[in-house]
Design an enzyme around this catalytic site. Structure first.
Site, PDB file in Angstrom:
ATOM      1  N   LYS A  40       2.694  -1.095  14.938  1.00 49.60           N
ATOM      2  CA  LYS A  40       3.313  -1.768  13.796  1.00 49.60           C
ATOM      3  C   LYS A  40       4.478  -2.558  14.354  1.00 49.60           C
ATOM      4  O   LYS A  40       5.624  -2.085  14.351  1.00 49.60           O
ATOM      5  CB  LYS A  40       3.761  -0.718  12.771  1.00 49.60           C
ATOM      6  N   ASP A  54       6.048   3.689   8.082  1.00 51.68           N
ATOM      7  CA  ASP A  54       4.658   3.301   8.389  1.00 51.68           C
ATOM      8  C   ASP A  54       4.291   3.720   9.807  1.00 51.68           C
ATOM      9  O   ASP A  54       3.223   4.288  10.057  1.00 51.68           O
ATOM     10  CB  ASP A  54       4.490   1.775   8.259  1.00 51.68           C
ATOM     11  N   GLU A 113      -0.979  -2.846  12.316  1.00 52.83           N
ATOM     12  CA  GLU A 113      -0.667  -3.166  10.914  1.00 52.83           C
ATOM     13  C   GLU A 113       0.374  -4.276  10.870  1.00 52.83           C
ATOM     14  O   GLU A 113       1.386  -4.245  11.584  1.00 52.83           O
ATOM     15  CB  GLU A 113      -0.143  -1.946  10.150  1.00 52.83           C
ATOM     16  N   ALA A 115       2.818  -6.793   8.174  1.00 49.00           N
ATOM     17  CA  ALA A 115       3.898  -6.474   7.228  1.00 49.00           C
ATOM     18  C   ALA A 115       3.663  -7.361   6.018  1.00 49.00           C
ATOM     19  O   ALA A 115       3.615  -8.594   6.161  1.00 49.00           O
ATOM     20  CB  ALA A 115       5.266  -6.764   7.834  1.00 49.00           C
ATOM     21  N   ARG A 174      -7.123   0.717  -5.457  1.00 44.98           N
ATOM     22  CA  ARG A 174      -6.324   0.699  -6.680  1.00 44.98           C
ATOM     23  C   ARG A 174      -5.027   1.451  -6.388  1.00 44.98           C
ATOM     24  O   ARG A 174      -4.996   2.669  -6.371  1.00 44.98           O
ATOM     25  CB  ARG A 174      -7.083   1.346  -7.840  1.00 44.98           C
ATOM     26  N   TYR A 204      -7.621   5.206  -7.582  1.00 45.47           N
ATOM     27  CA  TYR A 204      -6.226   5.654  -7.540  1.00 45.47           C
ATOM     28  C   TYR A 204      -6.222   7.180  -7.440  1.00 45.47           C
ATOM     29  O   TYR A 204      -6.763   7.862  -8.314  1.00 45.47           O
ATOM     30  CB  TYR A 204      -5.472   5.220  -8.795  1.00 45.47           C
ATOM     31  N   LEU A 205      -5.645   7.717  -6.387  1.00 43.40           N
ATOM     32  CA  LEU A 205      -5.590   9.179  -6.190  1.00 43.40           C
ATOM     33  C   LEU A 205      -4.162   9.580  -5.860  1.00 43.40           C
ATOM     34  O   LEU A 205      -3.612   9.137  -4.843  1.00 43.40           O
ATOM     35  CB  LEU A 205      -6.533   9.601  -5.053  1.00 43.40           C
TER      36      LEU A 205
HETATM   37  N1  LIG Z   1      -5.905   4.251  -3.739  1.00 45.29           N
HETATM   38  C1  LIG Z   1      -4.628   4.637  -3.885  1.00 45.29           C
HETATM   39  N2  LIG Z   1      -4.310   5.674  -4.697  1.00 45.29           N
HETATM   40  C2  LIG Z   1      -3.019   6.054  -4.879  1.00 45.29           C
HETATM   41  N3  LIG Z   1      -1.960   5.463  -4.287  1.00 45.29           N
HETATM   42  C3  LIG Z   1      -2.249   4.415  -3.470  1.00 45.29           C
HETATM   43  C4  LIG Z   1      -3.565   3.943  -3.220  1.00 45.29           C
HETATM   44  N4  LIG Z   1      -3.484   2.894  -2.349  1.00 45.29           N
HETATM   45  C5  LIG Z   1      -2.179   2.727  -2.072  1.00 45.29           C
HETATM   46  N5  LIG Z   1      -1.438   3.641  -2.735  1.00 45.29           N
HETATM   47  C6  LIG Z   1       0.018   3.789  -2.742  1.00 45.29           C
HETATM   48  O1  LIG Z   1       0.587   2.493  -2.852  1.00 45.29           O
HETATM   49  C7  LIG Z   1       1.783   2.421  -2.068  1.00 45.29           C
HETATM   50  C8  LIG Z   1       1.599   1.301  -1.062  1.00 45.29           C
HETATM   51  O2  LIG Z   1       0.586   1.687  -0.120  1.00 45.29           O
HETATM   52  P1  LIG Z   1       0.839   1.334   1.402  1.00 45.29           P
HETATM   53  O3  LIG Z   1       2.159   1.832   1.850  1.00 45.29           O
HETATM   54  O4  LIG Z   1      -0.366   1.745   2.184  1.00 45.29           O
HETATM   55  O5  LIG Z   1       0.906  -0.259   1.270  1.00 45.29           O
HETATM   56  P2  LIG Z   1       1.155  -1.315   2.411  1.00 45.29           P
HETATM   57  O6  LIG Z   1       0.238  -2.444   2.132  1.00 45.29           O
HETATM   58  O7  LIG Z   1       1.068  -0.649   3.746  1.00 45.29           O
HETATM   59  O8  LIG Z   1       2.664  -1.760   2.125  1.00 45.29           O
HETATM   60  P3  LIG Z   1       3.693  -2.519   3.141  1.00 45.29           P
HETATM   61  O9  LIG Z   1       3.446  -3.976   2.956  1.00 45.29           O
HETATM   62  O10 LIG Z   1       5.033  -2.085   2.651  1.00 45.29           O
HETATM   63  O11 LIG Z   1       3.390  -2.034   4.530  1.00 45.29           O
HETATM   64  C9  LIG Z   1       1.948   3.777  -1.390  1.00 45.29           C
HETATM   65  O12 LIG Z   1       2.823   4.590  -2.165  1.00 45.29           O
HETATM   66  C10 LIG Z   1       0.550   4.368  -1.439  1.00 45.29           C
HETATM   67  O13 LIG Z   1       0.534   5.776  -1.466  1.00 45.29           O
HETATM   68  C1  LIG Z   2       9.567  -4.107   2.523  1.00 44.54           C
HETATM   69  C2  LIG Z   2       8.062  -4.089   2.332  1.00 44.54           C
HETATM   70  N1  LIG Z   2       7.637  -2.684   2.248  1.00 44.54           N
HETATM   71  C3  LIG Z   2       7.342  -4.758   3.509  1.00 44.54           C
HETATM   72  N2  LIG Z   2       7.604  -4.013   4.709  1.00 44.54           N
HETATM   73  C4  LIG Z   2       7.764  -6.202   3.709  1.00 44.54           C
HETATM   74  C5  LIG Z   2       7.155  -7.078   2.654  1.00 44.54           C
HETATM   75  C6  LIG Z   2       7.602  -8.517   2.755  1.00 44.54           C
HETATM   76  C7  LIG Z   2       6.995  -9.373   1.640  1.00 44.54           C
HETATM   77  C8  LIG Z   2       7.572 -10.780   1.632  1.00 44.54           C
HETATM   78  C9  LIG Z   2       6.898 -11.663   0.585  1.00 44.54           C
HETATM   79  O1  LIG Z   2       5.645 -11.783   0.592  1.00 44.54           O
HETATM   80  O2  LIG Z   2       7.617 -12.191  -0.290  1.00 44.54           O
HETATM   81 MG   LIG Z   3       2.455  -0.431   5.283  1.00 46.80          MG
END
Ligand SMILES: Nc1ncnc2c1ncn2[C@@H]1O[C@H](COP(=O)(O)OP(=O)(O)OP(=O)(O)O)[C@@H](O)[C@H]1O
Ligand SMILES: C[C@H](N)[C@H](N)CCCCCC(=O)O
Ligand SMILES: [Mg+2]
Length: 230
Positions: A40, A54, A113, A115, A174, A204-205
């Site tokens: 990351k 993360d 991953e 951001a 979801r 959603y879980l």
């Molecule tokens: N299918 C799901 N069921 C329940 N909660 C979910 C599901 N998918 C994602 N979430 C929740 O949504 C939130 C965001 O998920 P996650 O952190 O994986 O997103 P991300 O895309 O990695 O975000 P970021 O851009 O901040 O890295 C978390 O709290 C995660 O537990």
């Molecule tokens: C803080 C958040 N969890 C991510 N790490 C960063 C997301 C940046 C989004 C910027 C944007 O699309 O406006």
């Molecule tokens: Mg993330």
């Protein structure tokens, strides 16, 4: 020697499930004995710089022993685009530091991953899209399951195609309890319109263990055969 399994996990937005998906992939690969690493390179929103959430989640899923600094060279407190978080500090994240960190990981199985989404700034010149192009990995695009995802996913797919990036699959999730009727058709429409493989939707879980298992089940078809069974 077979090329190690590597995938870049990006999304149509922040908060769509990229880390859930990355952790599921890493645990599948670790179960198969492939000793994966989760990378990351840019993480913002870190309450404690030594504990980027993360990165720690991915390291645990991979069962890796590497230090945070090797897996996440650029960490910021502000919950902003990493490039903006850096700018506010008067800093410019060093691009060569990113490439050097990847050089130490790229010979093995790896899940990278991003951001937020594709056009999130990571420094004064580059976005996540530039990082994807530089690493040259195929992409898993994580998208929301419901209303709005057709447009967001199409925009992301068009942008990836424009940079010649291979999309291994779209994963629908979801991430909020809200469910809508569009979920019934979104997967088929995305497959038909864009000729892309669509996995999910992951329901959603609330329970983290059940959620992790559901992401593993949805992503199982992507990983090497021997990674699926255990
Ligand atoms: N299918 C799901 N069921 C329940 N909660 C979910 C599901 N998918 C994602 N979430 C929740 O949504 C939130 C965001 O998920 P996650 O952190 O994986 O997103 P991300 O895309 O990695 O975000 P970021 O851009 O901040 O890295 C978390 O709290 C995660 O537990
Ligand atoms: C803080 C958040 N969890 C991510 N790490 C960063 C997301 C940046 C989004 C910027 C944007 O699309 O406006
Ligand atoms: Mg993330």
């Amino acid at each position: 020697m077979a090329k190690p399994f590597q995938l870049f996990v990006t999304g149509t937005d922040t908060g769509v499930g990229k880390t859930q998906a990355s952790c599921a992939l890493l645990s599948l690969l670790a179960d198969a004995g492939l000793a994966p690493q989760g990378f990351k390179p840019y993480e913002s929103g870190c309450a404690r710089l030594a504990e980027p959430a993360d990165t720690l989640a991915m390291r645990a899923a991979a069962r890796s022993q590497l230090p945070v600094e090797a897996l996440c060279p650029h960490r910021f407190r502000a919950p902003l685009a990493p490039g903006i978080a850096a700018h506010r500090l008067g800093r410019e994240p060093d691009w060569n530091t990113t490439l050097a960190a990847w050089e130490r990981l790229r010979h093995g199985a790896a899940i990278v991953e991003g951001a937020g989404g594709l056009f999130v700034p990571i420094d004064s010149q580059r976005d996540i899209m530039d990082l994807i192009a530089a690493l040259g990995l195929p992409v898993l695009l994580v998208a929301r399951a419901g209303l709005g995802t057709l447009n967001h996913t199409a925009l992301s797919l068009r942008a990836l195609a424009g940079r010649g990036v291979t999309v291994s699959a779209v994963l629908l999730s979801r991430s909020t309890p809200a469910k809508d009727s569009s979920e019934r058709d979104n997967r088929q429409w995305l497959e038909a319109r864009h000729g892309v493989r669509v996995l999910g939707p992951v329901p959603y879980l609330k329970d983290p263990r059940r959620r992790h298992a559901a992401f593993r089940e949805a992503l199982g078809p992507l990983v090497p055969h021997r990674a699926r069974g255990r």
